[in-house]
Design a protein around this motif. Structure first.
Motif, PDB file in Angstrom:
ATOM      1  N   ASN A 273       0.959  -1.106   0.045  1.00  0.00           N
ATOM      2  CA  ASN A 273       0.186   0.194  -0.052  1.00  0.00           C
ATOM      3  C   ASN A 273       0.867   1.293  -0.146  1.00  0.00           C
ATOM      4  O   ASN A 273       0.553   2.227  -0.727  1.00  0.00           O
ATOM      5  CB  ASN A 273      -0.969   0.173   1.151  1.00  0.00           C
ATOM      6  N   LEU A 274       1.807   1.128   0.931  1.00  0.00           N
ATOM      7  CA  LEU A 274       2.895   2.504   0.987  1.00  0.00           C
ATOM      8  C   LEU A 274       3.553   2.515  -0.627  1.00  0.00           C
ATOM      9  O   LEU A 274       3.727   3.749  -0.953  1.00  0.00           O
ATOM     10  CB  LEU A 274       3.804   2.276   1.986  1.00  0.00           C
ATOM     11  N   GLU A 277       1.486   4.116  -3.008  1.00  0.00           N
ATOM     12  CA  GLU A 277       1.217   5.646  -2.679  1.00  0.00           C
ATOM     13  C   GLU A 277       2.638   6.356  -3.331  1.00  0.00           C
ATOM     14  O   GLU A 277       2.371   7.561  -3.695  1.00  0.00           O
ATOM     15  CB  GLU A 277       1.016   5.854  -1.205  1.00  0.00           C
ATOM     16  N   LEU A 278       3.886   5.739  -2.943  1.00  0.00           N
ATOM     17  CA  LEU A 278       5.113   6.438  -2.924  1.00  0.00           C
ATOM     18  C   LEU A 278       5.592   6.438  -4.246  1.00  0.00           C
ATOM     19  O   LEU A 278       6.671   7.216  -4.512  1.00  0.00           O
ATOM     20  CB  LEU A 278       5.850   6.015  -1.623  1.00  0.00           C
ATOM     21  N   GLU A 324       4.558   2.027  10.512  1.00  0.00           N
ATOM     22  CA  GLU A 324       4.266   2.525   9.105  1.00  0.00           C
ATOM     23  C   GLU A 324       5.315   3.888   8.752  1.00  0.00           C
ATOM     24  O   GLU A 324       5.643   4.103   7.992  1.00  0.00           O
ATOM     25  CB  GLU A 324       2.797   3.472   9.375  1.00  0.00           C
ATOM     26  N   ARG A 328       7.808   3.900   5.905  1.00  0.00           N
ATOM     27  CA  ARG A 328       7.736   5.120   4.809  1.00  0.00           C
ATOM     28  C   ARG A 328       9.159   5.710   4.725  1.00  0.00           C
ATOM     29  O   ARG A 328       9.590   5.742   3.612  1.00  0.00           O
ATOM     30  CB  ARG A 328       6.729   6.261   5.424  1.00  0.00           C
TER      31      ARG A 328
END
Length: 358
Positions: A273-274, A277-278, A324, A328
Protein backbone atom coordinates in the motif's frame (compact mmCIF):
# COMPACT_ATOMS: atom_id res chain seq x y z
CA UNK A 1 45.72 4.56 30.59
CA UNK A 2 42.29 5.18 29.09
CA UNK A 3 41.34 8.11 26.92
CA UNK A 4 39.36 10.95 28.42
CA UNK A 5 35.59 10.68 28.43
CA UNK A 6 35.53 13.45 25.84
CA UNK A 7 37.26 11.22 23.29
CA UNK A 8 36.77 7.55 22.52
CA UNK A 9 38.38 5.32 19.96
CA UNK A 10 35.73 2.85 18.86
CA UNK A 11 36.31 -0.26 16.78
CA UNK A 12 33.18 -1.36 14.91
CA UNK A 13 33.31 -4.86 13.41
CA UNK A 14 30.97 -5.51 10.50
CA UNK A 15 30.66 -1.78 10.03
CA UNK A 16 30.04 -2.04 6.28
CA UNK A 17 26.97 -4.25 6.78
CA UNK A 18 23.38 -3.20 7.33
CA UNK A 19 23.08 -2.48 11.05
CA UNK A 20 26.81 -1.86 11.41
CA UNK A 21 26.95 0.89 8.78
CA UNK A 22 23.88 2.58 10.23
CA UNK A 23 25.60 2.53 13.61
CA UNK A 24 28.83 3.94 12.13
CA UNK A 25 26.84 6.89 10.74
CA UNK A 26 24.97 7.31 14.03
CA UNK A 27 28.13 7.32 16.15
CA UNK A 28 30.09 9.54 13.75
CA UNK A 29 27.28 12.11 13.71
CA UNK A 30 26.75 12.12 17.47
CA UNK A 31 30.43 11.94 18.47
CA UNK A 32 32.31 13.73 15.68
CA UNK A 33 35.51 13.98 17.77
CA UNK A 34 35.77 10.23 18.35
CA UNK A 35 38.11 8.05 16.34
CA UNK A 36 35.97 5.57 14.41
CA UNK A 37 37.70 2.47 13.04
CA UNK A 38 35.66 0.05 10.93
CA UNK A 39 36.73 -3.55 10.37
CA UNK A 40 34.82 -5.53 7.74
CA UNK A 41 35.66 -8.56 5.61
CA UNK A 42 33.44 -7.23 2.78
CA UNK A 43 31.67 -10.52 2.18
CA UNK A 44 28.52 -10.44 0.01
CA UNK A 45 26.54 -8.38 2.58
CA UNK A 46 29.31 -5.89 3.35
CA UNK A 47 29.34 -2.84 1.10
CA UNK A 48 32.04 -0.17 1.14
CA UNK A 49 29.55 2.20 -0.53
CA UNK A 50 27.57 2.25 2.73
CA UNK A 51 30.36 4.38 4.22
CA UNK A 52 31.44 6.46 1.25
CA UNK A 53 30.27 9.75 2.79
CA UNK A 54 32.56 9.21 5.80
CA UNK A 55 35.76 8.37 3.91
CA UNK A 56 37.12 11.93 3.98
CA UNK A 57 36.81 12.35 7.75
CA UNK A 58 40.22 12.65 9.37
CA UNK A 59 39.25 10.47 12.35
CA UNK A 60 37.56 7.73 10.28
CA UNK A 61 39.45 4.63 9.16
CA UNK A 62 38.34 1.55 7.24
CA UNK A 63 40.23 -1.75 7.36
CA UNK A 64 39.25 -4.75 5.26
CA UNK A 65 39.91 -7.82 7.37
CA UNK A 66 38.57 -10.90 9.10
CA UNK A 67 37.54 -10.98 12.78
CA UNK A 68 39.15 -14.44 12.96
CA UNK A 69 42.56 -12.87 12.22
CA UNK A 70 44.00 -12.64 15.73
CA UNK A 71 47.24 -10.77 14.84
CA UNK A 72 45.19 -8.14 13.00
CA UNK A 73 42.83 -7.66 15.94
CA UNK A 74 45.72 -7.42 18.40
CA UNK A 75 47.39 -4.80 16.20
CA UNK A 76 44.24 -2.70 15.75
CA UNK A 77 43.37 -2.59 19.44
CA UNK A 78 46.86 -1.39 20.37
CA UNK A 79 47.64 0.95 17.49
CA UNK A 80 44.25 2.67 17.56
CA UNK A 81 44.01 2.84 21.40
CA UNK A 82 40.54 1.29 21.27
CA UNK A 83 38.30 2.05 24.25
CA UNK A 84 35.07 0.53 22.91
CA UNK A 85 34.62 -2.49 20.67
CA UNK A 86 31.15 -2.71 19.07
CA UNK A 87 30.82 -6.17 17.54
CA UNK A 88 28.30 -6.41 14.68
CA UNK A 89 30.21 -8.72 12.33
CA UNK A 90 28.13 -11.84 11.73
CA UNK A 91 26.62 -14.14 9.18
CA UNK A 92 22.97 -13.33 9.80
CA UNK A 93 20.52 -14.80 7.29
CA UNK A 94 18.59 -17.90 8.38
CA UNK A 95 18.01 -19.17 4.83
CA UNK A 96 21.75 -19.04 4.07
CA UNK A 97 22.52 -20.85 7.34
CA UNK A 98 20.25 -23.70 6.22
CA UNK A 99 22.01 -23.93 2.84
CA UNK A 100 25.55 -23.66 4.32
CA UNK A 101 26.05 -23.57 8.11
CA UNK A 102 29.87 -23.70 8.06
CA UNK A 103 30.41 -19.96 7.59
CA UNK A 104 28.04 -19.21 10.47
CA UNK A 105 30.04 -21.28 12.95
CA UNK A 106 33.33 -19.82 11.72
CA UNK A 107 32.31 -16.16 11.82
CA UNK A 108 29.80 -16.06 14.65
CA UNK A 109 31.47 -18.46 17.12
CA UNK A 110 35.18 -18.54 16.23
CA UNK A 111 35.20 -14.87 15.23
CA UNK A 112 33.57 -13.73 18.45
CA UNK A 113 35.95 -15.90 20.49
CA UNK A 114 38.93 -14.36 18.67
CA UNK A 115 37.72 -10.82 19.41
CA UNK A 116 37.06 -11.62 23.07
CA UNK A 117 40.48 -13.19 23.58
CA UNK A 118 42.23 -10.29 21.91
CA UNK A 119 40.23 -7.71 23.86
CA UNK A 120 40.84 -9.56 27.14
CA UNK A 121 44.62 -9.45 26.76
CA UNK A 122 44.57 -5.84 25.52
CA UNK A 123 42.30 -4.72 28.38
CA UNK A 124 44.57 -6.41 30.92
CA UNK A 125 47.64 -4.71 29.42
CA UNK A 126 45.91 -1.32 29.73
CA UNK A 127 45.40 -1.88 33.46
CA UNK A 128 41.74 -2.99 33.22
CA UNK A 129 40.24 0.51 32.76
CA UNK A 130 36.66 0.75 34.02
CA UNK A 131 35.36 2.78 31.08
CA UNK A 132 36.31 0.27 28.35
CA UNK A 133 33.45 -1.71 26.79
CA UNK A 134 32.96 -4.78 24.59
CA UNK A 135 29.45 -4.57 23.10
CA UNK A 136 28.21 -7.84 21.61
CA UNK A 137 25.24 -7.26 19.29
CA UNK A 138 22.99 -10.31 19.02
CA UNK A 139 19.48 -11.38 18.08
CA UNK A 140 16.16 -12.39 19.63
CA UNK A 141 16.32 -15.61 17.60
CA UNK A 142 18.51 -17.22 20.29
CA UNK A 143 15.35 -17.56 22.39
CA UNK A 144 13.55 -19.75 19.85
CA UNK A 145 9.89 -19.42 18.96
CA UNK A 146 6.79 -18.18 20.78
CA UNK A 147 3.18 -19.31 20.61
CA UNK A 148 0.50 -16.68 20.05
CA UNK A 149 -0.30 -16.26 23.77
CA UNK A 150 3.23 -16.66 25.19
CA UNK A 151 4.81 -13.71 27.00
CA UNK A 152 7.48 -11.83 25.04
CA UNK A 153 11.17 -12.73 25.32
CA UNK A 154 12.88 -11.21 28.35
CA UNK A 155 16.53 -11.26 29.34
CA UNK A 156 15.85 -14.36 31.48
CA UNK A 157 14.11 -16.40 28.76
CA UNK A 158 15.96 -19.72 28.30
CA UNK A 159 17.87 -20.08 25.05
CA UNK A 160 16.29 -22.43 22.49
CA UNK A 161 17.75 -21.67 19.03
CA UNK A 162 16.13 -23.46 16.09
CA UNK A 163 18.42 -22.71 13.11
CA UNK A 164 22.17 -22.96 12.51
CA UNK A 165 22.22 -19.14 12.46
CA UNK A 166 20.51 -18.69 15.83
CA UNK A 167 22.54 -21.55 17.36
CA UNK A 168 25.77 -19.84 16.29
CA UNK A 169 24.61 -16.53 17.77
CA UNK A 170 23.61 -18.30 20.99
CA UNK A 171 27.11 -19.74 21.20
CA UNK A 172 28.67 -16.30 20.77
CA UNK A 173 26.35 -14.86 23.45
CA UNK A 174 27.47 -17.55 25.89
CA UNK A 175 31.11 -16.74 25.18
CA UNK A 176 30.57 -13.02 25.81
CA UNK A 177 28.79 -13.80 29.08
CA UNK A 178 31.52 -16.24 30.14
CA UNK A 179 34.28 -13.71 29.52
CA UNK A 180 32.65 -11.33 31.97
CA UNK A 181 32.03 -13.93 34.65
CA UNK A 182 35.40 -15.68 34.26
CA UNK A 183 37.77 -12.81 33.41
CA UNK A 184 35.74 -9.69 34.35
CA UNK A 185 36.04 -8.44 30.76
CA UNK A 186 33.47 -5.58 30.51
CA UNK A 187 31.15 -7.26 28.01
CA UNK A 188 27.54 -6.22 27.42
CA UNK A 189 25.13 -8.26 25.30
CA UNK A 190 22.16 -6.88 23.38
CA UNK A 191 19.47 -9.03 21.76
CA UNK A 192 17.38 -7.17 19.20
CA UNK A 193 14.27 -7.91 17.20
CA UNK A 194 14.04 -7.74 13.38
CA UNK A 195 15.67 -4.57 12.05
CA UNK A 196 14.76 -2.67 8.88
CA UNK A 197 15.85 0.58 7.25
CA UNK A 198 18.50 1.97 4.85
CA UNK A 199 21.44 -0.11 3.56
CA UNK A 200 19.58 -3.41 4.06
CA UNK A 201 20.84 -6.18 1.74
CA UNK A 202 18.03 -7.23 -0.65
CA UNK A 203 17.80 -10.84 0.54
CA UNK A 204 15.93 -9.77 3.70
CA UNK A 205 12.13 -9.49 3.75
CA UNK A 206 11.49 -5.73 3.59
CA UNK A 207 14.12 -4.74 0.98
CA UNK A 208 13.28 -7.87 -1.02
CA UNK A 209 9.62 -6.82 -1.17
CA UNK A 210 10.45 -3.18 -2.02
CA UNK A 211 12.77 -4.19 -4.87
CA UNK A 212 10.49 -6.89 -6.26
CA UNK A 213 7.58 -4.43 -6.33
CA UNK A 214 9.71 -1.96 -8.29
CA UNK A 215 10.69 -4.74 -10.71
CA UNK A 216 7.17 -6.17 -10.99
CA UNK A 217 8.34 -9.55 -9.66
CA UNK A 218 6.39 -11.91 -7.34
CA UNK A 219 6.47 -11.21 -3.60
CA UNK A 220 7.30 -14.59 -1.98
CA UNK A 221 5.65 -15.04 1.43
CA UNK A 222 6.54 -18.17 3.40
CA UNK A 223 3.80 -20.61 4.43
CA UNK A 224 0.52 -18.99 5.43
CA UNK A 225 2.10 -15.59 6.15
CA UNK A 226 0.97 -15.71 9.78
CA UNK A 227 4.48 -15.70 11.29
CA UNK A 228 4.84 -12.73 13.64
CA UNK A 229 7.89 -10.51 14.10
CA UNK A 230 8.63 -7.49 16.29
CA UNK A 231 9.97 -4.82 13.89
CA UNK A 232 12.64 -2.37 15.02
CA UNK A 233 13.68 0.60 12.87
CA UNK A 234 17.47 0.54 12.58
CA UNK A 235 17.78 4.17 13.72
CA UNK A 236 16.03 3.25 16.96
CA UNK A 237 18.36 0.28 17.37
CA UNK A 238 21.41 2.52 16.95
CA UNK A 239 20.19 4.95 19.60
CA UNK A 240 19.59 2.00 21.95
CA UNK A 241 23.13 0.72 21.41
CA UNK A 242 24.54 4.19 22.08
CA UNK A 243 22.57 4.21 25.33
CA UNK A 244 23.88 0.76 26.29
CA UNK A 245 27.51 1.75 25.62
CA UNK A 246 27.17 4.93 27.69
CA UNK A 247 24.90 3.75 30.51
CA UNK A 248 24.81 -0.05 30.42
CA UNK A 249 26.33 -2.20 33.12
CA UNK A 250 29.08 -4.72 32.22
CA UNK A 251 27.91 -8.31 32.49
CA UNK A 252 24.31 -7.40 31.70
CA UNK A 253 22.07 -8.28 28.76
CA UNK A 254 19.58 -5.79 27.33
CA UNK A 255 16.76 -6.77 24.98
CA UNK A 256 15.98 -4.15 22.31
CA UNK A 257 12.59 -4.25 20.60
CA UNK A 258 10.41 -1.97 18.52
CA UNK A 259 7.12 -2.70 20.32
CA UNK A 260 5.71 -3.47 16.86
CA UNK A 261 4.46 -7.06 16.48
CA UNK A 262 3.16 -7.63 12.95
CA UNK A 263 2.20 -10.73 10.94
CA UNK A 264 4.34 -11.19 7.84
CA UNK A 265 1.35 -11.01 5.48
CA UNK A 266 0.14 -7.79 7.15
CA UNK A 267 3.61 -6.27 6.86
CA UNK A 268 3.85 -7.14 3.16
CA UNK A 269 0.35 -5.75 2.53
CA UNK A 270 1.26 -2.48 4.30
CA UNK A 271 4.45 -2.29 2.22
CA UNK A 272 2.42 -2.77 -0.96
CA UNK A 273 0.00 0.00 0.00
CA UNK A 274 2.83 2.40 0.82
CA UNK A 275 4.63 1.56 -2.42
CA UNK A 276 1.40 2.23 -4.37
CA UNK A 277 1.35 5.67 -2.71
CA UNK A 278 5.04 6.59 -2.88
CA UNK A 279 6.42 4.95 -6.04
CA UNK A 280 5.42 6.34 -9.44
CA UNK A 281 4.81 4.11 -12.47
CA UNK A 282 4.91 0.71 -10.77
CA UNK A 283 4.87 -2.16 -13.30
CA UNK A 284 2.00 -3.82 -11.38
CA UNK A 285 -0.57 -1.84 -9.43
CA UNK A 286 -1.96 -2.46 -6.89
CA UNK A 287 1.30 -4.05 -5.78
CA UNK A 288 -0.48 -6.57 -3.53
CA UNK A 289 -1.42 -8.49 -6.70
CA UNK A 290 2.21 -9.68 -6.70
CA UNK A 291 1.89 -11.50 -3.33
CA UNK A 292 2.71 -15.20 -3.84
CA UNK A 293 2.71 -17.82 -1.06
CA UNK A 294 5.68 -20.21 -1.21
CA UNK A 295 6.69 -23.36 0.65
CA UNK A 296 7.64 -22.60 4.27
CA UNK A 297 11.30 -22.80 5.20
CA UNK A 298 12.53 -25.57 7.54
CA UNK A 299 12.33 -24.77 11.26
CA UNK A 300 10.55 -21.46 10.65
CA UNK A 301 9.94 -19.84 14.07
CA UNK A 302 6.31 -18.83 14.42
CA UNK A 303 6.59 -15.70 16.53
CA UNK A 304 9.23 -13.42 18.03
CA UNK A 305 8.44 -10.66 20.49
CA UNK A 306 10.77 -8.62 22.71
CA UNK A 307 10.02 -7.40 26.21
CA UNK A 308 12.13 -4.23 26.33
CA UNK A 309 11.13 -3.27 29.89
CA UNK A 310 14.66 -3.57 31.28
CA UNK A 311 16.33 -1.09 28.91
CA UNK A 312 13.44 1.31 29.41
CA UNK A 313 13.39 1.21 33.22
CA UNK A 314 17.16 0.93 33.84
CA UNK A 315 18.58 3.04 30.98
CA UNK A 316 15.64 5.21 29.92
CA UNK A 317 15.48 4.10 26.27
CA UNK A 318 12.32 3.57 24.20
CA UNK A 319 11.82 3.23 20.43
CA UNK A 320 10.46 6.26 18.57
CA UNK A 321 9.27 4.88 15.22
CA UNK A 322 5.98 3.16 14.43
CA UNK A 323 6.10 0.47 11.73
CA UNK A 324 4.25 2.69 9.25
CA UNK A 325 6.54 5.70 9.80
CA UNK A 326 9.66 3.54 9.68
CA UNK A 327 8.51 1.76 6.52
CA UNK A 328 7.73 5.07 4.86
CA UNK A 329 11.29 6.30 5.58
CA UNK A 330 12.72 3.00 4.36
CA UNK A 331 10.78 2.96 1.10
CA UNK A 332 11.76 6.56 0.38
CA UNK A 333 15.42 5.63 0.90
CA UNK A 334 15.19 2.70 -1.56
CA UNK A 335 13.39 4.90 -4.10
CA UNK A 336 16.08 7.59 -3.78
CA UNK A 337 19.02 5.16 -3.85
CA UNK A 338 18.26 2.79 -6.69
CA UNK A 339 21.88 2.80 -7.86
CA UNK A 340 22.82 1.38 -4.44
CA UNK A 341 20.68 -1.76 -4.72
CA UNK A 342 20.60 -2.38 -8.47
CA UNK A 343 24.24 -3.51 -8.66
CA UNK A 344 23.68 -5.92 -5.74
CA UNK A 345 21.33 -8.05 -7.86
CA UNK A 346 24.29 -10.08 -9.12
CA UNK A 347 24.34 -13.56 -10.63
CA UNK A 348 25.35 -14.95 -7.22
CA UNK A 349 22.32 -13.24 -5.70
CA UNK A 350 20.03 -14.52 -8.46
CA UNK A 351 21.33 -18.08 -7.98
CA UNK A 352 20.74 -17.83 -4.23
CA UNK A 353 17.23 -16.44 -4.84
CA UNK A 354 16.39 -19.42 -7.05
CA UNK A 355 17.61 -21.90 -4.41
CA UNK A 356 15.43 -20.34 -1.73
CA UNK A 357 12.26 -19.38 -3.59
CA UNK A 358 12.40 -21.53 -6.77
Amino acid sequence: MSLSKEQKSILITGGAGFIGSNFVHHWSNHYPDDNVIVLDALTYAGNRQNLVDLEDRQNFKFIQGDICDRPLIDKLLKEENITTLAHFAAESHVDRSILGPDAFIQTNVIGTFTLLESFRHYWNEQGKPEDYRFLHVSTDEVYGSLEADDPAFSETTPYAPNSPYSASKAGSDHLARAYFHTYNVPTIITNCSNNYGPYHFPEKLIPLMCINILLGKPLPVYGDGQNIRDWLYVGDHCSALETVINKGKPGETYNIGGNNEVKNIDLVTLLCNLMDELAPDLPVKPAKELITFVKDRPGHDRRYAIDATKIKTELGWTPQETVENGLRKTIEWYLNNQDWWQHLLSKEYQDYYQKVYG
